[in-house]
Design an enzyme around this catalytic site. Structure first.
Site, PDB file in Angstrom:
ATOM      1  N   GLU A 134      86.241  96.159  57.592  1.00 60.91           N
ATOM      2  CA  GLU A 134      84.856  95.950  57.122  1.00 60.91           C
ATOM      3  C   GLU A 134      83.796  96.648  57.972  1.00 60.91           C
ATOM      4  O   GLU A 134      82.763  96.058  58.292  1.00 60.91           O
ATOM      5  CB  GLU A 134      84.565  94.445  57.049  1.00 60.91           C
ATOM      6  N   GLU A 240      94.324  91.545  50.250  1.00 59.93           N
ATOM      7  CA  GLU A 240      93.851  90.150  50.335  1.00 59.93           C
ATOM      8  C   GLU A 240      93.518  89.609  48.947  1.00 59.93           C
ATOM      9  O   GLU A 240      92.480  88.994  48.732  1.00 59.93           O
ATOM     10  CB  GLU A 240      92.595  90.071  51.217  1.00 59.93           C
TER      11      GLU A 240
HETATM   12  C1  GLA Z   1      87.999  88.755  55.095  1.00 60.35           C
HETATM   13  C2  GLA Z   1      88.976  89.017  56.225  1.00 60.35           C
HETATM   14  C3  GLA Z   1      90.143  88.065  56.198  1.00 60.35           C
HETATM   15  C4  GLA Z   1      89.736  86.641  55.928  1.00 60.35           C
HETATM   16  C5  GLA Z   1      88.918  86.586  54.674  1.00 60.35           C
HETATM   17  C6  GLA Z   1      88.458  85.188  54.372  1.00 60.35           C
HETATM   18  O1  GLA Z   1      88.375  89.306  53.908  1.00 60.35           O
HETATM   19  O2  GLA Z   1      89.445  90.322  56.221  1.00 60.35           O
HETATM   20  O3  GLA Z   1      90.784  88.121  57.449  1.00 60.35           O
HETATM   21  O4  GLA Z   1      89.023  86.135  57.018  1.00 60.35           O
HETATM   22  O5  GLA Z   1      87.775  87.389  54.858  1.00 60.35           O
HETATM   23  O6  GLA Z   1      89.436  84.243  54.533  1.00 60.35           O
END
Ligand code: GLA
Length: 340
Positions: A134, A240
């Site tokens: 990020e 994710e």
């Molecule tokens: C982001 C992070 C993850 C996690 C999510 C929320 O996407 O990359 O590690 O913390 O947020 O759970």
């Protein structure tokens, strides 16, 4: 109790590994499902900076070691998430011995020490790392305003990858981010990664988080983003994935069950997205869900506090949901067409 259904990862054997984020708490509850449906695991928090080096020089890795062992015992791949991020990083990293803001050199040396300690410890066990998470800004700037950026400068990203590569030359190194299909953000991620490749930085993949919902983003935008990233010559991983049943800002707290319409819409959306993923199996080299079943998901508190959500493929009783069948039923057709 879980009924006998197809194994998710076996169904996807000809496509890509299927992963799940796991936490220490959920391992005992979900053990058989974790083994049955997933062939890749991502510890949810156990590789993050604040968990692994909460104080300078004090590495706390017993839980991380246990998770890595758990995955290896089940012969499952391990994604390392994450080395450098603006969240879940302890403050000491950016403060010097006098209590003042640390210099670029000090922060870089701490970054190097951290990355090399973690990556070399798990060499040969963790096959890929989200090296930086990020880093792209959601507003006008290219890079997000973080302490990494303000103390080190924009080359903090290059350094993180170089340190990780030095520590384990065989590990696959990823840049990971969300909303890659939003046009402006997509262009910035593309620019960042292209620049890294041109500078000879060892980056091997792009992690697309895929925190989606029934309403966002469109399948066309997902496809367009993947297709365009393909020209970077890197592998892509969905890192994710979850799919909220709500509009982002929907404030409806207090709901105890999803409606049938919510689950139907969710199943359709999952199905359409996975059709795209399967189509791009040559560059999509993994799909990881951010959780296992709806009884444990970060979305219960995000973006609206105490709004129960149901974003995964298994329900709160761990039974497969319509979304599960929606992304696995293609295998029935494949079997039928082979006359099985
Ligand atoms: C982001 C992070 C993850 C996690 C999510 C929320 O996407 O990359 O590690 O913390 O947020 O759970």
């Amino acid at each position: 109790m879980e009924s006998k259904v197809r194994s998710l990862c076996d169904t996807y054997k000809g496509y890509f590994p299927i992963g799940a984020a796991i936490s220490k708490k959920c391992i005992p509850n979900y053990q058989s499902m974790i083994r049955e449906h997933f062939n890749s695991l991502t510890p949810e928090n156990e590789f993050k900076f604040i968990e692994t080096q909460p104080l300078e020089g004090v590495f706390t890795l017993s839980e991380t070691d246990a998770m890595v062992k758990f995955a290896m015992d089940g012969n499952q791949l391990i994604r390392g998430h994450v080395l450098i991020w603006h969240q879940q990083t302890p403050d000491w990293v950016f403060v010097d011995q006098k209590g003042e803001a640390a210099s670029r050199e000090l922060v870089l040396s701490r970054m190097k020490e951290h990355i090399q300690h973690i990556v070399s410890r798990y060499q040969g066990k963790v096959y890929c790392w989200d090296v930086v998470n990020e880093a792209i800004d959601d507003d006008d700037a290219l890079l997000r305003d973080t302490k990494w950026l303000s103390t080190v400068g924009p080359d903090y990203i290059d350094h993180a990858f170089l340190y990780a590569h030095e520590a384990d030359p065989s590990a696959l190194l990823f840049y990971n981010d969300y909303n890659d299909m939003v046009e402006v953000k997509h262009a910035k991620i593309y620019q960042l990664v292209k620049g890294m490749k041109e500078r000879g930085i060892p980056i091997h993949g792009l992690g697309l988080q895929a925190h989606f919902s029934n309403f966002f983003p469109s399948v066309e935008d997902i496809r367009r983003s993947i297709e365009d990233f393909a020209s970077l010559g890197l592998q892509l991983q969905i890192t994710e994935m979850d799919l909220s049943v709500y509009q982002y800002q929907d404030n409806s707290k207090g709901r105890l069950q999803p409606t049938e319409d919510m689950l139907k819409l969710q199943a359709e959306k999952y199905q359409q997205i996975f059709e795209v993923y399967r189509e791009y199996k040559d560059i999509i080299r993994g799909v990881t869900f951010w959780g296992i079943a709806d009884d444990y998901t970060w979305l219960d508190d995000y973006p609206v506090k105490e709004r129960k959500d149901w974003p995964l493929l298994f329900d709160e009783q761990k039974n497969p949901k319509p979304a599960f069948y929606a992304i696995t039923s293609f295998a029935d057709k494949e079997e039928n067409s082979y006359g099985i």
